[in-house]
Design a protein around this motif. Sequence first.
Motif, short mmCIF file in Angstrom:
data_model
loop_
_atom_site.label_atom_id
_atom_site.label_comp_id
_atom_site.label_asym_id
_atom_site.label_seq_id
_atom_site.Cartn_x
_atom_site.Cartn_y
_atom_site.Cartn_z
N VAL A 370 0.86 -1.20 0.00
CA VAL A 370 0.00 0.00 0.00
C VAL A 370 0.88 1.24 0.00
CG1 VAL A 370 -1.78 1.29 1.26
CG2 VAL A 370 -1.80 -1.22 1.28
N ASP A 371 0.54 2.20 -0.84
CA ASP A 371 1.20 3.51 -0.82
C ASP A 371 0.21 4.50 -0.24
OD1 ASP A 371 1.90 6.29 -2.14
OD2 ASP A 371 3.70 5.06 -2.32
N VAL A 372 0.56 5.11 0.91
CA VAL A 372 -0.37 5.98 1.61
C VAL A 372 0.37 7.16 2.24
CG1 VAL A 372 -0.20 4.51 3.68
CG2 VAL A 372 -2.14 6.06 3.43
N ALA A 392 9.93 1.64 3.26
CA ALA A 392 10.58 2.86 2.79
C ALA A 392 9.55 3.84 2.23
CB ALA A 392 11.61 2.52 1.73
N GLY A 393 9.81 5.12 2.43
CA GLY A 393 8.93 6.14 1.88
C GLY A 393 7.52 6.05 2.44
#
Length: 523
Positions: A370-372, A392-393
């Motif tokens: 998941v990118d959140v 990361a990120g």
Amino acid sequence: MKKSVVCRFTMLYVIAALIACALASSAFAQTTQSRINTLVSAGKSGIVLQNMVMDRCAGVAPQNRPYVFDGIGDCYGFCRQVWNAILYDGSVHSEDYYPNAYNKSRWLNITGGIPVNTAPDPNWIYFASGSELVTGDLLATAQGHAWGSNWHGGIFAGSDGSGNYYNWDCSHLNNLDGAYKRPLYSGFHYYYKPLHDALIGSNPPPPGTITLDNTDATFTGSWTTGTMSTDKYGSDYRFTNGQATEDSTATWRPNIPAPAYYDVYVWYPQGSNRSTAAPYKVVYYGGSVVVPVNQTSGGGAWHKIASATPFLAGTSGYVVLGNGGTSGVVMADAVQFVYVGALDIIPPVISSVSCSQAMFAAGYPVQVTVDVTDDTGVTSVTANGIALTKGAGNTWAGSMNADAALGSHAVSVVAKDAAGNIAVNSSVSYMTAPVVAVSGKALSSDKAAALAAGKYLFRVCGSVTFIGTNSFSISDGSGAYIKVFCQSHGLATGDFAVACGMWDTTSTPPVLRCQIEQVRKAK
């Protein structure tokens, strides 16, 4: 004498030329962001900058009528005339305003002005509604500026408070020829984020104390104005008699500048004939509370009736004092809202959700990524109730077991921030598929296997031939070699292994795609 004058003029010309060169060199070093930073550091951000942009729009708009499609008197020419002048030195340059003489090309070519011919540009952010914009936003129909009749630009002009949004632009829209304030053009879907951030204000001053006297309140029913009590706030107050059933109210409605927590205080003149339970009701973001206050004592001072209470920006929150359910005289004087801290009401933004593959065998691990993001920070992310781990990120990842029931299963991702704001995304699903054991020859040549590739998982076993870190071939002695793709499989030539995965017929040659958990080396 003449020679002396000529020399003086020559020197002045040289000095002027040197100054011009120095200014040009300084300007050349400027970028749009550096000019924005200069504005912000000079205190010209937030509402100050918004007002400057609107002032200049109105001032130079009449100078841009009619519309001329020449890069100067057209849509983006008008936008550059407005924004570049402000970016240049932090001034609205009112000398350009109608009806003064004005060279429309004056500000178009400054270094560090708004971007020209940059599409596509990631600094342009998509928006779906005018509610996402800030007054003064630079708008576009595409992600970045592009020359041509199919591209349009403008400047957001805010709303009228009734859900209607407006923009300044130079066009032929709405039967108006040139630069006018118009209803927000439906084709605008991008704003320029560096300017947007400055218009919001990177460090807006914290809201302070808001004090509302009885003269600021709204009254219903029967109230009398009094001045005799010496412990009043201000010059007067209002009072009414308590009743079994409420028939009179006083409402103090603050205009909260930004979402925040406030302590709420009340002030009243005390007296022996006062109500012992004057019912103050505090209406806040997410609820309300009624606090009875004994007005027979403690008058002439601020008394806290609510602590760290959340209020949204605007006038949706308020304090109302009624006269119902009490006896004695109810005193309505002043209410105070004291700023405690910022209120975060913005939920996280889930940009993407992905599974490691589309199909899984029952019980096999499903890798979820998941990118959140969030304005203050994401504190937790779950997928179908399983906690994911921060990577990361902006990435969170983890695994859950594939559902035992065959068929499609949604992946419900829940992201939460420190304030408890929640975002939910259930747009991604995976399939639990049956597993079919086949020979390599059947899998590689049987048309039925190709037809079933999107519905079944296939299991093969045999001797391994190493191809690379992420791939190998497997032979079961049937005369066919099956290529297997598996990240970091760890197998070597001569190993005997079992592999289970999706048969990808779109690759040439077809390949069996497996997760590491679906490849097992025989002992």
